[in-house]
Design an enzyme around this catalytic site. Sequence first.
Site, PDB file in Angstrom:
ATOM      1  N   HIS A  75       0.814  -1.209   0.000  1.00  9.65           N
ATOM      2  CA  HIS A  75       0.000   0.000   0.000  1.00  9.65           C
ATOM      3  C   HIS A  75       0.852   1.265   0.000  1.00  9.65           C
ATOM      4  CE1 HIS A  75       0.830   0.746   4.319  1.00  9.65           C
ATOM      5  NE2 HIS A  75       0.806  -0.580   4.414  1.00  9.65           N
ATOM      6  N   ASP A  76       0.379   2.264  -0.725  1.00  8.77           N
ATOM      7  CA  ASP A  76       0.973   3.614  -0.741  1.00  8.77           C
ATOM      8  C   ASP A  76       2.368   3.650  -1.349  1.00  8.77           C
ATOM      9  OD1 ASP A  76      -1.258   4.973   0.765  1.00  8.77           O
ATOM     10  OD2 ASP A  76      -0.614   3.550   2.297  1.00  8.77           O
ATOM     11  N   GLY A 105       5.095  -0.985   2.756  1.00 14.26           N
ATOM     12  CA  GLY A 105       4.320   0.204   2.443  1.00 14.26           C
ATOM     13  C   GLY A 105       5.140   1.476   2.342  1.00 14.26           C
TER      14      GLY A 105
END
Length: 265
Positions: free
Chosen positions: A126-127, A144
Amino acid sequence: MTIDATAHVHPQALVEDGAVLGPGVTVGPFSVIGPKVVLAEGVEVKSHVVISGRTEIGAGTVLFPFSVIGEVPQDLKFGGEETRLVIGARNRIREHVTIHPGTAGGGGVTTVGDDCLLMAGVHVAHDCHVGNRVVMVNNSGMAGHCHIGDDVILGGLSGVHQWVRIGQGAIIGGLCKVEKDVIPFGMVQAVPGGLVGLNLIGLKRRGMDRADISALMAAYKALKSDDGTFQERARAIGAATESEPVRQVVEFITGPSDRHFLTPE
């Protein structure tokens, strides 16, 4: 659901209401396309692929069997908020790759650029923000919030710690554990992973001017010295150079970072 007349969906695939399939898209058997997915022209989804969430995939990208794209992040803080995953054009996403959307605490979006090759078993958390022409070799992954520059190569079974930045043109050897930022054009080898030089072969393959390569080698040698701190050495190099690639390295070192740096060994 919006499916272009030239798109082809196998009878044993599931495309949920709300999905958008552009011209020439193909979806193979037993694949599942979620209701907020947008597939641009010519995307090829082979069999047994799952694409979910608010995911956009650019033209000409090919997704191979058992890849899972856009499922919820592996983050205990994730509360079901609607976030995004944006994948660019002409990527090759091989078997068992997982790519997750962003989180509210990390900006809300994960991005992958154009012309990347993500080999079997790769994970993009994520991200993360992955540049163009990045190659991630089998079973490499990133936690992340990582930023991966253009033309980076991650060797097989290598792992990138959360929040780490890897500068443009760097190469990470197989089995490396990367816990600190890597300068543009750097070369990381060994376990857990040390900065042992520059990615000279990659620079030559991309046609970098010989004078810039020489300037980078001199800058690397200066960064390796014992005079002042790493940041001070970088600023001194930046003040004296006329080479754009060297300036790129200096800006990377002196820019904002959430991690320490791998320094020349």
